[in-house]
Design an enzyme around this catalytic site. Structure first.
Site, PDB file in Angstrom:
ATOM      1  CE  LYS A  13     -10.992  -2.111  41.732  1.00 46.46           C
ATOM      2  NZ  LYS A  13     -11.099  -2.864  42.978  1.00 46.46           N
ATOM      3  NE  ARG A  88      -7.978  -7.261  39.907  1.00 44.07           N
ATOM      4  CZ  ARG A  88      -9.262  -6.917  39.760  1.00 44.07           C
ATOM      5  NH1 ARG A  88      -9.681  -6.367  38.648  1.00 44.07           N
ATOM      6  NH2 ARG A  88     -10.117  -7.117  40.729  1.00 44.07           N
ATOM      7  NE  ARG A 127     -19.381  -6.962  45.538  1.00 44.12           N
ATOM      8  CZ  ARG A 127     -18.201  -6.568  45.064  1.00 44.12           C
ATOM      9  NH1 ARG A 127     -18.040  -5.352  44.609  1.00 44.12           N
ATOM     10  NH2 ARG A 127     -17.171  -7.393  45.056  1.00 44.12           N
ATOM     11  NE  ARG A 139     -17.836  -9.926  41.871  1.00 42.10           N
ATOM     12  CZ  ARG A 139     -16.870  -9.035  41.759  1.00 42.10           C
ATOM     13  NH1 ARG A 139     -17.159  -7.765  41.567  1.00 42.10           N
ATOM     14  NH2 ARG A 139     -15.607  -9.393  41.850  1.00 42.10           N
ATOM     15  NE  ARG A 150     -12.619 -10.582  44.592  1.00 36.18           N
ATOM     16  CZ  ARG A 150     -13.838 -10.222  45.011  1.00 36.18           C
ATOM     17  NH1 ARG A 150     -14.598 -11.085  45.681  1.00 36.18           N
ATOM     18  NH2 ARG A 150     -14.291  -9.033  44.750  1.00 36.18           N
TER      19      ARG A 150
END
Ligand code: AMP
Length: 197
Positions: A13, A88, A127, A139, A150
């Protein structure tokens, strides 16, 4: 053009939103980025959101809607925007419709990036690895436990948002497993199609 980039964590995204923002000259509005900046700044919103972000749970609707309401009022968002990571929950989607309705606007297109779960896990791990290898900040929620949460939150609270927009006739699905540029090309051609406005 008011676009929503939709999909699970790791679907691409953020990457696709950035590309489209450049192509169309409209801003990418990422609630994740807004919330992480609030945490880094130690603001009241940041303090209220930190525990949920770290664990991979959703931050409360009121907090996130407040952030988006403020952001939509800024001058660069008046000629269109790409929402990344918002809405969301169905409650957020309903509130967004109301906010846009007040200013005579509506969502032009919701692009759902379809990526299977095994690939999502791989991408998020990559990532985190890449960030630590380059000395960038990893993160706080790019770890296996938070990612599990998540994904679970995506399935329980966020998936129904797709049905909400499908009913409204603005949802398009794109195979997110291909090369980044191929995905961008398909989105651009879908956005140019008459039905998507
Ligand atoms: P993201 O960068 O979009 O993956 O978001 C990172 C985290 O920020 C999420 O796991 C949530 O904790 C929080 N967050 C971002 N956007 C929202 C939203 N629309 N509603 C609730 N929480 C959000």
């Amino acid at each position: 053009m008011q676009i929503i980039m939709f999909g699970p964590p790791g679907a691409g995204k953020g990457t696709q939103s950035q590309k489209l923002a450049k192509l169309y000259g409209i801003p990418q509005l990422s609630t994740g980025d807004i919330l992480r900046a609030a945490v880094a700044a130690g603001s009241a919103v940041g303090l209220a959101a930190k525990a949920q972000i770290d664990s991979g749970a959703l931050v409360g609707d009121d907090i996130v809607i407040g952030c988006i309401r403020d952001r939509l009022n800024e001058s660069d968002a008046q000629d269109g925007f790409i929402l990344d990571g918002f809405p969301r929950t169905v409650a957020q989607a309903v509130e967004l419709d109301a906010l846009l309705g007040q200013i005579g606007k509506s969502i032009s297109c919701v692009v759902e990036l379809v990526v299977n779960e095994a690939e999502l896990m791989k991408r998020v791990a990559a990532r985190a690895q890449q960030a630590s290898a380059t000395g960038a900040q990893v993160r706080s929620d790019d770890n296996p436990e938070s990612l599990k949460m998540r994904l679970a939150t995506y399935h329980s609270a966020t998936r129904p948002v797709a049905a909400f927009y499908e009913k409204a006739g603005v949802l398009v699905k794109v195979d997110g497993l291909r090369d980044i540029s191929e995905v961008t090309e398909e989105i651009v051609s879908l956005l140019a199609a008459p039905a998507s406005g």
